[in-house]
Design a protein around this motif. Structure first.
Motif, PDB file in Angstrom:
ATOM      1  N   UNK A 334       0.836  -1.187   0.000  1.00 32.00           N
ATOM      2  CA  UNK A 334       0.000   0.000   0.000  1.00 32.00           C
ATOM      3  C   UNK A 334       0.875   1.243   0.000  1.00 32.00           C
ATOM      4  N   UNK A 335       0.352   2.295  -0.599  1.00 33.15           N
ATOM      5  CA  UNK A 335       1.020   3.590  -0.589  1.00 33.15           C
ATOM      6  C   UNK A 335       0.057   4.648  -0.105  1.00 33.15           C
ATOM      7  N   UNK A 336       0.538   5.557   0.721  1.00 31.67           N
ATOM      8  CA  UNK A 336      -0.325   6.657   1.153  1.00 31.67           C
ATOM      9  C   UNK A 336      -0.487   7.648   0.010  1.00 31.67           C
ATOM     10  N   UNK A 337      -1.519   8.499   0.122  1.00 24.38           N
ATOM     11  CA  UNK A 337      -1.779   9.479  -0.925  1.00 24.38           C
ATOM     12  C   UNK A 337      -0.567  10.384  -1.134  1.00 24.38           C
ATOM     13  N   UNK A 355      -8.541   5.351   5.718  1.00 23.71           N
ATOM     14  CA  UNK A 355      -8.391   4.623   6.977  1.00 23.71           C
ATOM     15  C   UNK A 355      -7.983   5.596   8.074  1.00 23.71           C
ATOM     16  N   UNK A 356      -8.135   5.153   9.312  1.00 24.40           N
ATOM     17  CA  UNK A 356      -7.718   5.948  10.471  1.00 24.40           C
ATOM     18  C   UNK A 356      -6.377   5.429  10.968  1.00 24.40           C
ATOM     19  N   UNK A 364      -5.224   5.639   1.428  1.00 29.97           N
ATOM     20  CA  UNK A 364      -4.180   4.717   1.008  1.00 29.97           C
ATOM     21  C   UNK A 364      -4.624   4.016  -0.271  1.00 29.97           C
ATOM     22  N   UNK A 365      -3.642   3.629  -1.070  1.00 33.63           N
ATOM     23  CA  UNK A 365      -3.886   2.988  -2.355  1.00 33.63           C
ATOM     24  C   UNK A 365      -3.210   1.620  -2.367  1.00 33.63           C
ATOM     25  N   UNK A 366      -3.844   0.658  -2.993  1.00 36.14           N
ATOM     26  CA  UNK A 366      -3.181  -0.610  -3.268  1.00 36.14           C
ATOM     27  C   UNK A 366      -2.251  -0.402  -4.457  1.00 36.14           C
ATOM     28  N   UNK A 367      -0.983  -0.763  -4.296  1.00 33.62           N
ATOM     29  CA  UNK A 367      -0.020  -0.673  -5.391  1.00 33.62           C
ATOM     30  C   UNK A 367       0.054  -2.051  -6.046  1.00 33.62           C
TER      31      UNK A 367
END
Length: 386
Positions: A334-337, A355-356, A364-367
């Motif tokens: 995962x990568x944060x925005x 997410x918190x 967050x994004x799935x890479x």
């Protein structure tokens, strides 16, 4: 015959020590730095350790401290073999728990005498006799120790940012006790289901699994280029300052580290499926996370003398808490925005979710895979990312 781990960064000395011990009939594993050496000791649970003091990543005194603070290795004999020969150094080494202290250049006969003396004392303490076909020195950890957590390790920077030399320190590199950097790439790899695996695996299998994951710290060029790192229980976090190094921007170094971590996790998953002791254990789940944020590096004193650079502040705390907020989905990376926005055309993005993390709401994004042009070595197939 005993199982011995040798920690020595100087190649010719390491070869000599290994040859002397093997000629005496011992099984020897040798490593060239303290970080890998400690992981090897915790994974293999040897009968005896021979360690240098001045080594990269973590030194012999730190290795000794972690050995003594881990129940499975607390009684393992440790012989320090070092060029630090002052009475103060010797006194300090013995007071920290070394069983013997030898100085360089060393006499091979004296080393063998010290090794055999410590092994005899170990047998005497444990009340065990030598077993045919075995080392005669192996100890079995009590059942109540099988869930002992992996010790907390904070390793020194792998490659500290360059600083000006101070003439008062005889040309040595000097860093201020506290530094702030506006942006750093934080790349984290951790065993997401570590509690379940600790309960399901024999302790030595769990230690060896961690070693399979974290040895790339010492081996992989993409990971060695990190400016700072932190290894804590089953989580490794690398920090890359957002600046070019050898022509590579910070986001490229971070992307290559993500790729290297994934490769390590794939190898560890292959390893664990081949172990008879893990039948019925849950499948290994490794989560790799990428974030961009400011970091603060604090120079902290060590008990035995010297200092250690430790990453603190919001980004370090964020990486520690990220797993707690990560949803139970089948993501591997995962990568944060913030990280995604600052690394255009680097990753193919999958699902996204808010997410918190502590008190923060974070996207967050799935890479799903990485631009092959940025990969170091052969890029991993997309199935390793998803």
């Amino acid at each position: 015959m005993a199982k011995i781990v040798v920690l020595e960064d100087e190649a010719s000395t390491r070869r000599l020590i290994t040859a002397v011990l093997k000629k005496a009939g011992h099984e020897v594993t040798d490593v060239d730095n303290g970080a890998e050496g400690l992981l090897t000791v915790l994974a293999e649970l040897p009968d005896l350790v021979v360690s240098d003091v001045e080594m990269p990543k973590i030194n012999g005194f730190e290795v000794l401290s972690d050995i003594r603070n881990t129940p499975e290795t607390a009684q393992t004999p440790v012989i320090l073999l070092t060029s630090r020969s002052s009475e103060e150094d010797i006194s300090h080494g013995m007071s920290q728990g070394a069983n013997a202290y030898l100085t360089k250049p060393f006499d091979p006969n004296k080393l063998l005498a010290a090794v055999h003396q410590q092994l005899e004392l170990l047998v005497s303490r444990s009340g065990q006799a030598s077993q045919p076909g075995g080392t005669g020195f192996e100890a079995t950890a009590p059942a109540e120790l099988l869930l002992t957590p992996f010790p907390s390790l904070e390793l020194e920077p792998m490659q500290a940012p360059a600083q000006a030399a101070d003439s008062a320190t005889e040309g040595r590199v000097v860093q201020p006790p506290r530094q702030q950097f506006a942006a750093a790439w934080a790349v984290s790899m951790e065993v997401h289901n570590d509690q379940a695996l600790r309960q399901a695996l024999p302790i030595q299998a769990w230690r060896t699994l961690l070693r399979q994951l974290f040895l790339p710290v010492s081996k992989d060029a993409a990971l060695r280029s990190a400016d700072y790192l932190d290894l804590h229980e089953s989580r490794l976090t690398l920090y890359f300052l957002d600046q070019a190094l050898e022509g590579k921007p910070g986001y490229v170094r971070a992307a290559q580290a993500v790729q290297a971590m994934l490769r390590s996790s794939v190898q560890a998953k292959q390893w664990i499926t081949q172990q008879p002791s893990v039948v019925g254990a849950p499948p290994l789940r490794v989560l790799t996370s990428l974030h961009l944020g400011p970091i603060e590096v604090v120079r902290m004193p060590l008990d035995f003398g010297g200092t250690r650079d430790t990453v603190v502040g919001d980004t370090a705390e964020f990486m520690q808490r990220l797993r707690d907020g990560e949803p139970r989905v089948a993501w591997r990376v995962l990568g944060t925005a913030a990280a995604v926005a600052a690394s255009p055309n680097t990753y193919r993005l999958g699902a996204q979710i808010d997410i918190s993390v502590g008190s923060q709401e974070v996207q967050v994004h799935a890479l799903q895979d990485m631009n092959p042009a940025l990969a170091q070595g052969e890029p991993l197939d997309a199935s390793a990312w998803i």
